[in-house]
Scaffold this motif. Structure first.
Motif, PDB file in Angstrom:
ATOM      1  N   ALA A   1       0.686  -1.284   0.068  1.00 11.77           N
ATOM      2  CA  ALA A   1      -0.059  -0.239  -0.009  1.00 11.77           C
ATOM      3  C   ALA A   1       1.010   1.290  -0.126  1.00 11.77           C
ATOM      4  O   ALA A   1       0.688   2.326  -0.453  1.00 11.77           O
ATOM      5  CB  ALA A   1      -0.919   0.121   1.155  1.00 11.77           C
TER       6      ALA A   1
ATOM      7  N   VAL B   1       2.329   1.530  -3.509  1.00 10.27           N
ATOM      8  CA  VAL B   1       1.091   2.182  -4.456  1.00 10.27           C
ATOM      9  C   VAL B   1       0.658   3.705  -4.276  1.00 10.27           C
ATOM     10  O   VAL B   1       0.620   4.340  -5.033  1.00 10.27           O
ATOM     11  CB  VAL B   1      -0.093   1.348  -4.188  1.00 10.27           C
ATOM     12  CG1 VAL B   1      -1.348   1.889  -5.005  1.00 10.27           C
ATOM     13  CG2 VAL B   1      -0.010   0.015  -4.782  1.00 10.27           C
ATOM     14  N   TYR B   2       0.901   4.003  -3.041  1.00 13.20           N
ATOM     15  CA  TYR B   2       0.541   5.460  -2.689  1.00 13.20           C
ATOM     16  C   TYR B   2       1.744   6.088  -3.294  1.00 13.20           C
ATOM     17  O   TYR B   2       1.486   7.221  -3.779  1.00 13.20           O
ATOM     18  CB  TYR B   2       0.500   5.737  -0.936  1.00 13.20           C
ATOM     19  CG  TYR B   2       0.517   7.157  -0.792  1.00 13.20           C
ATOM     20  CD1 TYR B   2      -0.662   7.705  -0.609  1.00 13.20           C
ATOM     21  CD2 TYR B   2       1.526   7.793  -0.423  1.00 13.20           C
ATOM     22  CE1 TYR B   2      -0.630   8.975  -0.362  1.00 13.20           C
ATOM     23  CE2 TYR B   2       1.567   9.125  -0.173  1.00 13.20           C
ATOM     24  CZ  TYR B   2       0.429   9.806  -0.010  1.00 13.20           C
ATOM     25  OH  TYR B   2       0.337  11.139   0.387  1.00 13.20           O
TER      26      TYR B   2
ATOM     27  N   HIS C   1       1.254   6.446  -7.095  1.00  6.75           N
ATOM     28  CA  HIS C   1       0.168   7.452  -7.472  1.00  6.75           C
ATOM     29  C   HIS C   1       0.519   8.905  -7.132  1.00  6.75           C
ATOM     30  O   HIS C   1       0.191   9.945  -8.026  1.00  6.75           O
ATOM     31  CB  HIS C   1      -1.235   7.038  -6.622  1.00  6.75           C
ATOM     32  CG  HIS C   1      -1.830   6.012  -7.267  1.00  6.75           C
ATOM     33  ND1 HIS C   1      -2.747   6.248  -8.263  1.00  6.75           N
ATOM     34  CD2 HIS C   1      -2.082   4.638  -6.784  1.00  6.75           C
ATOM     35  CE1 HIS C   1      -3.234   5.026  -8.682  1.00  6.75           C
ATOM     36  NE2 HIS C   1      -2.913   4.148  -7.793  1.00  6.75           N
TER      37      HIS C   1
ATOM     38  N   CYS D   1       2.057   7.000 -12.067  1.00  5.13           N
ATOM     39  CA  CYS D   1       0.662   6.335 -12.498  1.00  5.13           C
ATOM     40  C   CYS D   1      -0.025   7.139 -13.619  1.00  5.13           C
ATOM     41  O   CYS D   1      -0.766   6.576 -14.116  1.00  5.13           O
ATOM     42  CB  CYS D   1      -0.202   6.217 -11.054  1.00  5.13           C
ATOM     43  SG  CYS D   1       0.324   4.771 -10.075  1.00  5.13           S
TER      44      CYS D   1
ATOM     45  N   CYS E   1      -0.621   0.611 -12.672  1.00  8.07           N
ATOM     46  CA  CYS E   1      -1.230   1.096 -11.272  1.00  8.07           C
ATOM     47  C   CYS E   1      -2.740   0.486 -10.759  1.00  8.07           C
ATOM     48  O   CYS E   1      -2.650   0.425  -9.791  1.00  8.07           O
ATOM     49  CB  CYS E   1      -1.254   2.769 -11.142  1.00  8.07           C
ATOM     50  SG  CYS E   1       0.655   3.361 -11.345  1.00  8.07           S
ATOM     51  N   GLN E   2      -3.421   0.546 -11.838  1.00  5.45           N
ATOM     52  CA  GLN E   2      -4.738  -0.274 -11.636  1.00  5.45           C
ATOM     53  C   GLN E   2      -4.690  -1.467 -10.872  1.00  5.45           C
ATOM     54  O   GLN E   2      -5.393  -2.020 -10.444  1.00  5.45           O
ATOM     55  CB  GLN E   2      -5.488   0.089 -12.761  1.00  5.45           C
ATOM     56  CG  GLN E   2      -6.185   1.337 -13.037  1.00  5.45           C
ATOM     57  CD  GLN E   2      -6.999   1.506 -14.592  1.00  5.45           C
ATOM     58  OE1 GLN E   2      -7.057   0.342 -14.938  1.00  5.45           O
ATOM     59  NE2 GLN E   2      -7.250   2.509 -14.695  1.00  5.45           N
TER      60      GLN E   2
ATOM     61  N   SER F   1      -3.022  -1.768  -7.700  1.00  5.68           N
ATOM     62  CA  SER F   1      -3.986  -1.317  -6.774  1.00  5.68           C
ATOM     63  C   SER F   1      -5.249  -2.087  -6.294  1.00  5.68           C
ATOM     64  O   SER F   1      -5.419  -2.158  -5.081  1.00  5.68           O
ATOM     65  CB  SER F   1      -4.536   0.146  -7.065  1.00  5.68           C
ATOM     66  OG  SER F   1      -3.667   1.254  -7.372  1.00  5.68           O
TER      67      SER F   1
END
Length: 201
Positions: A144, A147-148, A151, A163, A170-171, A174
């Motif tokens: 997580a 991923v943050y 983005h 992203c 990224c999708q 996520s």
């Protein structure tokens, strides 16, 4: 003399009736408790299968996350893959272990349905479920964070958000992280359910 003998017989018969009623009430109570434990065990099995499906989805989604962007020619391209990030590699390995454990734990859950009074399988499940929650949580939380950053980036560290370019990648990562947190939530609920079942013993 005859009256005293008759009263003694009446007292003995009423005592036997009370004992019979108490035995019937005890048997009914035990039957209700067994039904309750069996219901908890069936719910445990459903949650376990759901958690395994969520963990498998997270593993496959992250393990197949890959995107290539062409730049001028096909010989010079930008590529993003899950194995470029050690955190994502750990995620795939950890969630694979979680999936394998959940599949292997299904027979023990079935044993708890067949023998609702069995304490050993339930103790084993709650111990292993607790360890699995820890592993799944660490994988989900670390991914997580990545991923943050993917983005939003980090201007202080000069890390750029990727992203905007790698939207499909990224999708997918996520979605994998969301599925992993669903797995964690189901595992926590499994631990609580097992604790409740043990408390009823």
């Amino acid at each position: 003399m005859e009256k005293s003998e008759a009263s003694a017989i009446d007292i003995a018969e009423s005592g036997r009736e009370r004992k019979g009623k108490a035995a019937l009430l005890g048997a009914a109570k035990n039957a209700r408790a067994a039904r309750h434990k069996r219901g908890v065990a069936i719910f445990d099995l459903i949650l376990r299968i759901s958690a395994a499906a969520a963990a498998l989805a997270a593993t496959i989604t992250m393990g197949t996350a890959e995107e290539t962007l062409p730049f001028f020619t096909q010989f010079f391209q930008f590529q993003a893959s899950y194995d470029d990030l050690p955190t994502s590699t750990f995620f795939v390995i950890a969630m694979s272990i979680v999936t394998g454990y959940l599949v292997l734990s299904v027979p023990f859950s079935i044993v708890c349905i067949a023998r609702p009074g069995a304490r050993g399988p339930r103790l084993l499940l709650i111990l292993c479920d607790t360890l699995t929650v820890t592993l799944a949580t660490s994988a989900a939380a670390s991914s997580a964070a990545i991923v943050y950053l993917a983005h939003n980036g980090n201007s202080s560290a000069n890390w750029l958000a990727i992203c905007q370019q790698f939207t499909d990648f990224c999708q997918r990562i996520s979605g994998a992280v969301v599925a992993s947190f669903i797995t964690v939530a189901l595992l926590i609920f499994l631990v609580l359910l097992s604790a409740l079942a043990l408390r009823k013993h």
